[in-house]
Design a protein around this motif. Structure first.
Motif, PDB file in Angstrom:
ATOM      1  N   PHE A  48     120.317  68.884 -47.623  1.00 24.65           N
ATOM      2  CA  PHE A  48     121.054  68.753 -46.477  1.00 24.65           C
ATOM      3  C   PHE A  48     120.511  67.474 -45.626  1.00 24.65           C
ATOM      4  CE2 PHE A  48     121.549  69.752 -41.887  1.00 24.65           C
ATOM      5  CZ  PHE A  48     122.901  69.635 -41.931  1.00 24.65           C
ATOM      6  N   GLU A  91     126.068  62.076 -47.987  1.00 22.77           N
ATOM      7  CA  GLU A  91     127.059  62.629 -47.095  1.00 22.77           C
ATOM      8  C   GLU A  91     128.132  63.488 -47.958  1.00 22.77           C
ATOM      9  OE1 GLU A  91     128.358  63.628 -43.308  1.00 22.77           O
ATOM     10  OE2 GLU A  91     126.753  62.135 -43.711  1.00 22.77           O
ATOM     11  N   ARG A 122     126.450  66.991 -48.036  1.00 21.53           N
ATOM     12  CA  ARG A 122     125.973  67.741 -46.815  1.00 21.53           C
ATOM     13  C   ARG A 122     126.676  69.102 -46.534  1.00 21.53           C
ATOM     14  NH1 ARG A 122     124.241  63.543 -43.166  1.00 21.53           N
ATOM     15  NH2 ARG A 122     122.288  63.735 -44.474  1.00 21.53           N
TER      16      ARG A 122
END
Length: 197
Positions: free
Chosen positions: A144, A149, A152
Motif C-alpha cells: 500500500f 498507484e 494501491r
C-alpha cells in the motif's frame, strides 16, 4: 510537469454495472463452492457459520470502499476473492480443531461444557491465526505504501479484508456454530420436561 504525464481513465456506466454484476456472481459462486466443501468435510452447521463469516468479510470490504468512494475494478474483485480464501482457511483451521476436540471430549451436557470446548479450540489456533494474518498484513501494508498507484486499491482491500477475516473467523463463525449447537443440546432437555408434565 507537462499535461501529457497525467492520464485519466473513465469507465462506461454500462461496463461498470456489468463489472459489479460479475463481481457479485464471482463472490456468490466462490461462497457456494466453499459451503459445499465445508458441508462435505464437516457438517451443515459449520458450512452456514462459515458462509455468514464470508459474507461479513466481503460486505466489510465493499462497505469500506463505498464509504471511501474508491473505485471498484478488477484488482478489487481479485482482492475480495483473495480475502474469501484467507478467511475460509482461517475458519476451517478453527472448525477442524473444534471437530477434533469434540471427538476427545466427554459427553457434552451443558452450554458451559460446549463453551469450554470452543474456547479451548480457539486458544489452540489463536497464535497460528494471528501469525498468519500478520505475515500477510505486513506485506499488504508495504504494498500500500511502497507499491505503485495501480495496486494501491488492491492492497487496501486486502488490509481491510484480512483484519475483518481474522475477526470473523474467531468471533463470528465459531460463535454462530456454538449458539446453534447449544440450541441442539437444549432441545432434548426441553422435550423431556414437556413429556414429564
Amino acid at each position: 510537469m507537462s499535461e501529457a504525464s497525467f492520464t485519466e481513465s473513465t469507465v462506461d456506466p454500462l461496463y461498470a454495472r456489468e463489472l459489479a454484476r460479475k463481481a457479485a456472481y464471482a463472490v456468490l459462486i466462490a461462497s457456494v463452492g466453499i459451503a459445499l466443501y465445508v458441508m462435505l468435510r464437516f457438517e451443515y452447521r459449520f458450512a452456514v457459520a462459515a458462509l455468514v463469516a464470508l459474507f461479513h468479510d466481503a460486505f466489510m470490504t465493499i462497505a469500506a470502499f463505498s464509504l471511501l468512494r474508491l473505485e471498484v475494478d478488477l484488482p478489487f474483485i481479485a482482492a475480495v476473492l483473495t480475502i474469501l480464501g484467507y478467511s475460509i482457511n482461517d475458519t476451517i483451521v478453527i472448525f477442524d480443531r473444534i471437530r477434533e476436540n469434540l471427538k476427545f471430549a466427554q459427553r457434552l451436557k451443558t452450554a458451559e461444557d460446549l463453551a469450554r470446548l470452543v474456547n479451548a479450540s480457539l486458544n489452540q489456533t489463536l497464535t497460528r491465526s494471528i501469525n498468519t494474518v500478520l505475515t500477510v498484513l505486513f506485506t499488504a501494508v508495504a504494498l500500500f505504501f511502497l507499491g505503485g498507484e495501480g495496486i494501491r486499491n488492491f492492497s487496501l482491500a486486502l488490509i481491510i479484508g484480512l483484519v475483518s477475516g481474522t475477526y470473523s473467523s474467531i468471533f463470528i463463525a465459531s460463535q454462530i456454530w456454538y449458539e446453534w449447537k447449544v440450541r441442539e443440546l437444549r432441545r432434548p432437555r426441553a422435550k423431556a420436561v414437556e413429556n414429564a408434565s
